[in-house]
Design an enzyme around this catalytic site. Structure first.
Site, PDB file in Angstrom:
ATOM      1  N   HIS A  71       0.834  -1.210   0.000  1.00  0.00           N
ATOM      2  CA  HIS A  71       0.000   0.000   0.000  1.00  0.00           C
ATOM      3  C   HIS A  71       0.864   1.254   0.000  1.00  0.00           C
ATOM      4  CE1 HIS A  71       0.565   0.639   4.443  1.00  0.00           C
ATOM      5  NE2 HIS A  71       0.607  -0.688   4.466  1.00  0.00           N
ATOM      6  N   ASP A  73      -0.531   4.212   0.939  1.00  0.00           N
ATOM      7  CA  ASP A  73      -1.047   5.122   1.953  1.00  0.00           C
ATOM      8  C   ASP A  73      -0.339   4.923   3.285  1.00  0.00           C
ATOM      9  OD1 ASP A  73      -2.471   2.594   2.032  1.00  0.00           O
ATOM     10  OD2 ASP A  73      -3.816   3.485   3.517  1.00  0.00           O
ATOM     11  N   GLU A 138      -5.128   0.821   2.726  1.00  0.00           N
ATOM     12  CA  GLU A 138      -4.882  -0.295   3.638  1.00  0.00           C
ATOM     13  C   GLU A 138      -4.989   0.163   5.083  1.00  0.00           C
ATOM     14  OE1 GLU A 138      -2.946  -3.201   6.198  1.00  0.00           O
ATOM     15  OE2 GLU A 138      -2.339  -1.122   5.924  1.00  0.00           O
ATOM     16  N   GLU A 167       4.248  -6.076   4.479  1.00  0.00           N
ATOM     17  CA  GLU A 167       4.013  -5.515   5.810  1.00  0.00           C
ATOM     18  C   GLU A 167       5.231  -5.739   6.706  1.00  0.00           C
ATOM     19  OE1 GLU A 167       1.693  -3.653   6.895  1.00  0.00           O
ATOM     20  OE2 GLU A 167       0.241  -3.820   5.257  1.00  0.00           O
ATOM     21  N   HIS A 353       3.631   3.493  12.845  1.00  0.00           N
ATOM     22  CA  HIS A 353       2.526   4.339  13.324  1.00  0.00           C
ATOM     23  C   HIS A 353       2.965   5.289  14.447  1.00  0.00           C
ATOM     24  CE1 HIS A 353      -1.076   1.798  11.661  1.00  0.00           C
ATOM     25  NE2 HIS A 353       0.000   1.699  10.889  1.00  0.00           N
TER      26      HIS A 353
END
Length: 380
Positions: A71, A73, A138, A167, A353
């Site tokens: 992804h 994003d 995602e 990932e 994150h």
């Protein structure tokens, strides 16, 4: 002293990070990747659904079809003043590349792209086909992203045989963990109905908190399954609970409870739902309940593909990876419904994150080599 030039994977990772592609924005990244892939014989097929940009790129028409999935994003960076450097200005500090998406997962995208370009140049007549399935949704509601691309491919019987999702699977060093499956996720939104009234007159009301508590305690104590060699036992957790008006003298008229199952391949969503309803009914509750299927469990068992993944990692790190199914979920769950063998292999996930997200530059270079070696083993 002459400054050493950036490696190809670091150069591309910086370019990807520099564009603020917060979900569901793509910021032209898929066009950029597609343009590079088209120069290496890939047919590029944009798939735009509502607010989400997706790209399906394929080189070759034969089987097996090997797919890289990922992804473009990223999650919002949060307050910029909390970052060492601006989140969308990729910066290398002491051997680590900093920036939003460095680990999740623009570093992996760069490694996929560079590895594929190397492989196609070295093996122009490779076996089978190579594909890229890239989405810009995602990190968001995952409604118009990978799942809709998969539905489109399945409708035309274009099925992926094996897939690597980029990932960030690694724990301490790149390649130490490969995810070869994920648990399923099922959410229940329960409303237990009572009768609102004054706390001084409980005989004129019916408190749904009191009514539901024994049922909720039974559900929390239930043993759902034993798991298996790849999955821990299924878990039930209450995530949110609410009742009342905020006044201390009012018996609430309803109780809202949200709970989630993370379940193994030893249980199905239908079995879990039936068991929950049996408990609620046995306690005589008046209720409504809605279910949200967040993803079914999937597992890639031991076989040639999993062996090739392990060998590719070993060729770089000289250590075999650990194959695990722990953690949350990923877009791999959508791809697996095609009957695809799916693994996740990417950077260390310690900073994903978070502010000051970063990835070791050397890890990106090793990851690119792992991806290249895997292509050689599967399609070379």
């Amino acid at each position: 002293m002459t400054k050493q030039a950036d490696s190809a994977v670091l150069t591309l990772a910086k370019e990807l990070i520099s564009r603020p592609s917060v979900t569901p924005e793509d910021c032209g990244l898929q066009d950029m990747m597609g343009e590079r892939l088209s120069q290496h014989g890939f047919h590029i097929e944009p798939m735009i659904f509502e607010d989400t940009t997706n790209m399906w790129a394929r080189r070759g028409k034969e089987k097996p079809l090997f797919c890289f999935a990922g992804h473009t994003d990223v999650v919002p960076p949060g307050p910029a003043e909390h970052w060492h450097t601006p989140p969308f200005e990729p910066t290398v500090i002491d051997g680590y590349l900093h920036g939003r998406g460095a680990a999740d997962m623009k570093g992996s995208l760069a490694a996929m792209q560079v590895a594929t370009e190397r492989f196609v140049s070295d093996y122009p007549n490779h076996k089978g086909s190579i594909a890229f399935l890239i989405t810009s949704d995602e990190e968001g509601p995952f409604i118009n992203g990978t799942t809709r691309v998969v539905d489109t491919l399945m409708a035309r019987n274009e099925l992926i045989d094996v897939c690597l999702v980029g990932e960030p699977s690694s724990t301490h060093k790149v390649g130490d963990v490969v995810k070869n499956g994920r648990r399923g996720s099922l959410t229940g939104d329960l409303v237990v109905k009572g009768v609102q009234g004054h706390v001084a007159y409980p005989h004129l009301a019916s408190n749904p908190v009191h009514l539901a508590s024994p049922a909720l305690a039974e559900l929390a104590a239930t043993h759902w399954d034993d798991g298996n060699a790849f999955f821990p036992p299924t878990s039930f957790q209450i995530a949110n609970i609410h009742a009342g008006t905020g006044a201390s003298n009012v018996i609430p008229g309803e109780l809202k409870v949200q709970f989630n199952f993370r379940y193994s391949t030893e249980s199905t969503e239908d079995q879990l739902i039936k068991r929950v309803l049996n408990v609620l009914d046995a306690h005589g509750l008046d209720y409504d309940i809605d279910w949200t299927y967040n993803g079914r469990p999937f597992l890639t068992e031991e076989g040639p593909f999993l062996s090739a993944v392990g060998d590719a990692v070993y060729s770089v790190t000289k250590q075999q990876p650990e194959f695990l199914t722990t953690g949350g979920t990923s877009d791999g769950r959508f791809i697996a419904k095609m009957g695809t063998e799916v693994v996740e292999l990417g950077p260390v996930n310690a900073t994903i994150h978070k502010v000051n997200e970063c990835v070791k530059v050397a890890d990106l270079e090793q990851l690119e080599e792992m991806y290249y070696q895997l292509l050689v083993k599967v399609l070379g």
